[in-house]
Design a protein around this motif. Structure first.
Motif, PDB file in Angstrom:
ATOM      1  N   GLN A 180       0.821  -1.210   0.000  1.00  0.00           N
ATOM      2  CA  GLN A 180       0.000   0.000   0.000  1.00  0.00           C
ATOM      3  C   GLN A 180       0.856   1.261   0.000  1.00  0.00           C
ATOM      4  O   GLN A 180       0.442   2.303  -0.528  1.00  0.00           O
ATOM      5  CB  GLN A 180      -0.935  -0.005   1.215  1.00  0.00           C
ATOM      6  CG  GLN A 180      -2.030  -1.070   1.137  1.00  0.00           C
ATOM      7  CD  GLN A 180      -2.837  -1.184   2.418  1.00  0.00           C
ATOM      8  OE1 GLN A 180      -2.421  -0.712   3.478  1.00  0.00           O
ATOM      9  NE2 GLN A 180      -4.001  -1.823   2.328  1.00  0.00           N
ATOM     10  N   GLU A 185      -3.008   5.002  -6.262  1.00  0.00           N
ATOM     11  CA  GLU A 185      -4.446   4.788  -6.282  1.00  0.00           C
ATOM     12  C   GLU A 185      -4.922   4.444  -7.696  1.00  0.00           C
ATOM     13  O   GLU A 185      -4.553   5.098  -8.664  1.00  0.00           O
ATOM     14  CB  GLU A 185      -5.173   6.041  -5.796  1.00  0.00           C
ATOM     15  CG  GLU A 185      -6.669   5.858  -5.656  1.00  0.00           C
ATOM     16  CD  GLU A 185      -7.365   7.075  -5.083  1.00  0.00           C
ATOM     17  OE1 GLU A 185      -8.613   7.083  -5.087  1.00  0.00           O
ATOM     18  OE2 GLU A 185      -6.658   8.014  -4.651  1.00  0.00           O
ATOM     19  N   GLY A 186      -5.730   3.395  -7.781  1.00  0.00           N
ATOM     20  CA  GLY A 186      -6.287   3.004  -9.068  1.00  0.00           C
ATOM     21  C   GLY A 186      -5.442   2.036  -9.868  1.00  0.00           C
ATOM     22  O   GLY A 186      -5.900   1.512 -10.896  1.00  0.00           O
ATOM     23  N   THR A 188      -3.910  -1.376 -11.077  1.00  0.00           N
ATOM     24  CA  THR A 188      -4.492  -2.720 -11.063  1.00  0.00           C
ATOM     25  C   THR A 188      -3.447  -3.787 -11.377  1.00  0.00           C
ATOM     26  O   THR A 188      -2.386  -3.496 -11.945  1.00  0.00           O
ATOM     27  CB  THR A 188      -5.627  -2.834 -12.092  1.00  0.00           C
ATOM     28  OG1 THR A 188      -5.091  -2.609 -13.409  1.00  0.00           O
ATOM     29  CG2 THR A 188      -6.724  -1.822 -11.800  1.00  0.00           C
ATOM     30  N   ASP A 204      -9.299 -15.003  -7.756  1.00  0.00           N
ATOM     31  CA  ASP A 204      -8.763 -14.993  -6.388  1.00  0.00           C
ATOM     32  C   ASP A 204      -8.865 -16.348  -5.703  1.00  0.00           C
ATOM     33  O   ASP A 204      -8.893 -16.445  -4.475  1.00  0.00           O
ATOM     34  CB  ASP A 204      -9.476 -13.934  -5.552  1.00  0.00           C
ATOM     35  CG  ASP A 204     -10.981 -14.166  -5.447  1.00  0.00           C
ATOM     36  OD1 ASP A 204     -11.484 -15.150  -6.049  1.00  0.00           O
ATOM     37  OD2 ASP A 204     -11.656 -13.375  -4.765  1.00  0.00           O
ATOM     38  N   TYR A 214      -4.989 -11.249  -4.387  1.00  0.00           N
ATOM     39  CA  TYR A 214      -6.242 -10.511  -4.315  1.00  0.00           C
ATOM     40  C   TYR A 214      -6.876 -10.489  -2.922  1.00  0.00           C
ATOM     41  O   TYR A 214      -7.345  -9.458  -2.454  1.00  0.00           O
ATOM     42  CB  TYR A 214      -7.246 -11.081  -5.323  1.00  0.00           C
ATOM     43  CG  TYR A 214      -6.839 -10.873  -6.766  1.00  0.00           C
ATOM     44  CD1 TYR A 214      -6.513  -9.605  -7.243  1.00  0.00           C
ATOM     45  CD2 TYR A 214      -6.774 -11.937  -7.653  1.00  0.00           C
ATOM     46  CE1 TYR A 214      -6.138  -9.399  -8.560  1.00  0.00           C
ATOM     47  CE2 TYR A 214      -6.409 -11.750  -8.985  1.00  0.00           C
ATOM     48  CZ  TYR A 214      -6.089 -10.482  -9.424  1.00  0.00           C
ATOM     49  OH  TYR A 214      -5.719 -10.285 -10.727  1.00  0.00           O
ATOM     50  N   GLN A 218      -4.868  -7.761  -1.004  1.00  0.00           N
ATOM     51  CA  GLN A 218      -5.963  -6.870  -1.393  1.00  0.00           C
ATOM     52  C   GLN A 218      -5.566  -5.937  -2.542  1.00  0.00           C
ATOM     53  O   GLN A 218      -5.967  -4.767  -2.574  1.00  0.00           O
ATOM     54  CB  GLN A 218      -6.453  -6.071  -0.177  1.00  0.00           C
ATOM     55  CG  GLN A 218      -7.022  -6.959   0.913  1.00  0.00           C
ATOM     56  CD  GLN A 218      -7.478  -6.212   2.153  1.00  0.00           C
ATOM     57  OE1 GLN A 218      -7.280  -5.002   2.270  1.00  0.00           O
ATOM     58  NE2 GLN A 218      -8.084  -6.927   3.074  1.00  0.00           N
ATOM     59  N   LEU A 219      -4.803  -6.475  -3.479  1.00  0.00           N
ATOM     60  CA  LEU A 219      -4.461  -5.706  -4.679  1.00  0.00           C
ATOM     61  C   LEU A 219      -5.688  -5.643  -5.584  1.00  0.00           C
ATOM     62  O   LEU A 219      -6.525  -6.549  -5.590  1.00  0.00           O
ATOM     63  CB  LEU A 219      -3.287  -6.360  -5.400  1.00  0.00           C
ATOM     64  CG  LEU A 219      -1.950  -6.262  -4.633  1.00  0.00           C
ATOM     65  CD1 LEU A 219      -0.914  -7.206  -5.234  1.00  0.00           C
ATOM     66  CD2 LEU A 219      -1.435  -4.843  -4.625  1.00  0.00           C
ATOM     67  N   THR A 220      -5.782  -4.583  -6.343  1.00  0.00           N
ATOM     68  CA  THR A 220      -6.965  -4.354  -7.175  1.00  0.00           C
ATOM     69  C   THR A 220      -6.860  -5.086  -8.502  1.00  0.00           C
ATOM     70  O   THR A 220      -5.900  -4.886  -9.248  1.00  0.00           O
ATOM     71  CB  THR A 220      -7.135  -2.848  -7.456  1.00  0.00           C
ATOM     72  OG1 THR A 220      -7.202  -2.142  -6.209  1.00  0.00           O
ATOM     73  CG2 THR A 220      -8.404  -2.581  -8.257  1.00  0.00           C
ATOM     74  N   SER A 222      -7.722  -6.129 -12.465  1.00  0.00           N
ATOM     75  CA  SER A 222      -8.150  -5.381 -13.641  1.00  0.00           C
ATOM     76  C   SER A 222      -9.680  -5.519 -13.747  1.00  0.00           C
ATOM     77  O   SER A 222     -10.269  -6.478 -13.243  1.00  0.00           O
ATOM     78  CB  SER A 222      -7.475  -5.914 -14.897  1.00  0.00           C
ATOM     79  OG  SER A 222      -7.837  -7.261 -15.119  1.00  0.00           O
ATOM     80  N   LYS A 223     -10.311  -4.571 -14.395  1.00  0.00           N
ATOM     81  CA  LYS A 223     -11.774  -4.492 -14.441  1.00  0.00           C
ATOM     82  C   LYS A 223     -12.411  -5.787 -14.945  1.00  0.00           C
ATOM     83  O   LYS A 223     -13.347  -6.320 -14.352  1.00  0.00           O
ATOM     84  CB  LYS A 223     -12.198  -3.325 -15.329  1.00  0.00           C
ATOM     85  CG  LYS A 223     -13.702  -3.050 -15.365  1.00  0.00           C
ATOM     86  CD  LYS A 223     -13.972  -1.770 -16.130  1.00  0.00           C
ATOM     87  CE  LYS A 223     -15.465  -1.430 -16.122  1.00  0.00           C
ATOM     88  NZ  LYS A 223     -16.283  -2.400 -16.884  1.00  0.00           N
ATOM     89  N   LYS A 226     -12.110  -8.761 -12.507  1.00  0.00           N
ATOM     90  CA  LYS A 226     -13.061  -8.594 -11.399  1.00  0.00           C
ATOM     91  C   LYS A 226     -14.470  -8.989 -11.836  1.00  0.00           C
ATOM     92  O   LYS A 226     -15.159  -9.753 -11.141  1.00  0.00           O
ATOM     93  CB  LYS A 226     -13.060  -7.153 -10.904  1.00  0.00           C
ATOM     94  CG  LYS A 226     -14.027  -6.899  -9.738  1.00  0.00           C
ATOM     95  CD  LYS A 226     -13.972  -5.456  -9.286  1.00  0.00           C
ATOM     96  CE  LYS A 226     -14.855  -5.240  -8.050  1.00  0.00           C
ATOM     97  NZ  LYS A 226     -16.265  -5.610  -8.274  1.00  0.00           N
TER      98      LYS A 226
END
Length: 315
Positions: A180, A185-186, A188, A204, A214, A218-220, A222-223, A226
């Motif tokens: 972190q 921010e944002g 992926t 995940d 994931y 808690q990594l974001t 890709s759209k 998800k």
């Protein structure tokens, strides 16, 4: 006369002590035998199964690391389990390999409990003829906490489970904070791969570090990963090579395993933004194949270190 009486009194005392010791020994033996015969009932996919409350000779498939962290030392485990790179510093040399689940070897080990996945669909019928058998299918548990608590409960190791999980959570939090601190921010990430002759995208679940990346870090995602995998509870999806690149995040973790062939110089691959920027991490097959609690913790640490090193190199 007095001396003879003294000798006789000592003799009686020794006899009394011997009888007391013998009685205590018998009581202890009876207590141990009674303890060994105690059982508990475990709910499984095959109904309620009665197992030893204190199993002495467990044979396991797929869940060896979890048993080790609970303080159990099985007498046998599959070759893949025994060779798991993440447990080599804690595995007991006395745990014998059963190969790919050799019935002959399992019989030889005389287990009083067998714990297995459902790799072989006929496993329960075969194994239950040897000893009480618990079948835990792949992906029965959504994360490390569920697995450790569930198996800990089956074996009466609830305290051991919570103690290990407390340490696990503390270490995961440390790795999460490291990531972190460097991720913007944002940004992926995605997990892609070449497995045998096909290409895949991963969610995940238990494959290719998915849980570590994931759920734990808690990594974001890709759209598209998800929406098409994680939101739908899917662990993986086979796609064409050209389509696979459309799931790429800002950072890619790429698996190449089971003889998978992949051309890193392919024009389509080189056209991906993450590839152009050098934001691709090629995963070690042996280290990211396993999905047990110890492996997940190690994978989370490795992924965090990869990202931190990459970010620091960009400064």
């Amino acid at each position: 006369m007095l001396k003879n009486k003294s000798y006789f009194a000592i003799f009686l005392l020794l006899i009394s002590l011997f009888l007391v010791i013998a009685a205590c020994s018998n009581t202890n033996n009876e207590s141990n035998e009674s303890k060994d015969k105690e059982t508990r009932v475990v709910k499984t996919i095959h109904g309620d199964i009665e197992i030893p409350a204190n199993p002495k000779r467990i044979v396991v498939e797929s869940y060896l690391p979890t048993l080790l962290i609970l303080g159990e030392e099985p007498v046998g485990a599959t070759k893949v389990d025994v060779e798991n790179v993440h447990i080599q510093d804690i595995i007991n040399a006395g745990i014998e390999s059963t190969g790919e689940g050799s019935m002959e070897k399992i019989l030889e080990l005389q287990p009083d409990l067998i714990i297995s996945s459902d790799m072989d669909k006929g496993a329960f019928e075969k194994f239950s003829k040897i000893a009480p058998t618990i079948i835990i299918p792949y992906e029965s548990y959504s994360d490390v906490h569920e697995e450790v608590r569930a198996i800990g409960g089956m074996l009466g190791k609830d305290k051991e489970a919570e103690k290990w999980l407390a340490t696990f959570d503390e270490k995961i939090q440390q790795h999460r904070e490291k990531v972190q601190a460097v991720m913007e921010e944002g940004e992926t990430v995605s997990i892609l791969g070449s497995f045998a002759k096909d290409t895949y995208i991963y969610g995940d679940g238990i494959y290719k570090g998915g849980q570590a990346i994931y759920k734990q870090l808690q990594l974001t995602p890709s759209k598209r990963i998800k929406e098409e995998l994680i939101d739908k509870g899917e662990s993986y999806k086979q796609v064409s090579f050209e389509v696979m690149t459309e799931y790429a995040g800002d950072y890619i973790f790429f698996d190449q395993s089971n003889g998978g062939k992949f051309d890193r110089n392919d024009p389509v691959w080189e056209s991906v933004d993450a590839v152009k920027k050098g934001n691709v991490f090629y995963l070690d097959e042996k280290r990211f194949r396993a999905y047990d609690p110890i492996a997940v913790l190690a994978q989370a640490e490795e992924v965090a270190d990869m990202l931190v090193a990459k970010k620091n190199s960009e400064k």
